[in-house]
Design an enzyme around this catalytic site. Sequence first.
Site, short mmCIF file in Angstrom:
data_model
loop_
_atom_site.label_atom_id
_atom_site.label_comp_id
_atom_site.label_asym_id
_atom_site.label_seq_id
_atom_site.Cartn_x
_atom_site.Cartn_y
_atom_site.Cartn_z
N TYR A 114 0.02 -7.76 -4.53
CA TYR A 114 0.93 -6.64 -4.07
C TYR A 114 0.13 -5.57 -2.85
CZ TYR A 114 3.95 -2.42 -3.87
OH TYR A 114 4.72 -1.49 -3.48
N ASP A 129 -7.74 -5.70 0.59
CA ASP A 129 -6.96 -4.62 0.21
C ASP A 129 -7.53 -3.93 -1.28
OD1 ASP A 129 -5.13 -2.76 -0.62
OD2 ASP A 129 -3.38 -4.32 -0.92
N LYS A 149 -5.11 5.30 -3.54
CA LYS A 149 -5.24 5.85 -4.93
C LYS A 149 -6.61 6.57 -5.14
CE LYS A 149 -2.20 2.36 -6.43
NZ LYS A 149 -1.86 0.79 -6.36
#
Length: 420
Positions: free
Chosen positions: A144, A239, A267
């Site tokens: 994702y 990523d 994050k």
Amino acid sequence: MIHTQSEALFRRAVQNIPGGVNSPVRAFRSVGGQPVFMARGEGSHLFDVDGNEYIDYVGSWGPLLLGHRRAEILEAIAGALEIGTSFGAPTAGELDLADAICDAVPSIEMVRLVNSGTEATMSAIRVARGFTGRDLIVKFEGCYHGHVDSLLVKAGSGLATLGIADTQGVPKAFADTTIALPYNSLPALEEAFAVHGARIAAVIVEPVVGNMGCVPPLPGYLEGMREITVRYGALLIFDEVMTGFRVAFGGAQQRYGIRPDLTTLGKVIGGGLPVGAYGGRKDIMSMVAPAGPIYQAGTLSGNPLAVAAGLAMLRYLKQHPEVYTRLEEVGARLEAGAPEGVTVNRVGSMFTYFFTPGPVTDWESAKQCDTARFGRFFRGMLERGVYLAPSQFEAAFVGAAHSDEDIEKTLAAGRECGGL
Ligand SMILES: *Cc1c(COP(=O)(O)O)cnc(C)c1O
């Protein structure tokens, strides 16, 4: 456990918020229940609106590496409030955060701050396309990368949990620019490049997958990926929105010794406030506007509150490398205490109990899990005050605030719920 206040709030929430939540993973649909509304967090613990207390292994889905309300981060945010909440003009704090990121992740020679992980990946693939003059992007099933149109193909947890194969609303022409391959298969990658190599702008990958549950790269996989992308002149985008500053201070690229061309972060680098970043090779990042012709912008990018929180986080981690030793230890104890018949995948402080004999190395093997059994386990743990992500296809996160007592309690709850 009583949840009457949460239930009342949820009845209100579904009136004017789709599904009652502002991000689908927060709904408890796949585990048969309703979300618990949180009142506050402290260290490794969450308190819901009915006064129930939980040991938190979601950590706001990754950012809270130091737990809730860490003093250093709160002080930094309070300091930033003194100057104002947003200027839309450059501030010195942004330079400090850029320095801290470039210092920790050597492949990032230049960096641009954005507001979320999604923005970071969306921008990184635009830059890869602009730089190479090519259109195709390779991604991996179960990875994702945020809700970017062309990256929502076979995109792991959020969709899989809801049983949505691929979202509606993405034009076929966008989806057609994405090649989705099985993770951990170098032959599949070789073959895709043999057929489309001259048209592939970039490969984007979660170097350790978190979004189909935790799935580490097999030995040699990332090395092979690096070699193939160089051979065909495609960029390699790591990523690291989830893995950055989590699986090591310098992210998965430090842990595995691979140098990608571009990296996306999010994050942890926001310290619990909304921040994302993308960066990498100077020759590539110099193409970003206004230095170059690839446009990307943001009204609140580099927001002073978010930057202050992120900087406090990164400074703390740099000054306290023992945090990573502790995370490793605690992670190992939770790994060792897994219920019978469960496959545990773990990298540092990220782990998943997969309810399948395993091994779990890709999306095909992850989806063999007994999700009904996971649902029973999840509800049992929640009832015993352990808050896990409400999906089989998510990683659990250990943070520096988890105490030995938290771990004992979690393992004891796990022993009770393992056979459910
Ligand atoms: C969470 C995540 C994203 C998206 O970040 P948001 O801040 O939710 O937009 C992108 N990539 C990975 C690997 C993630 O884990």
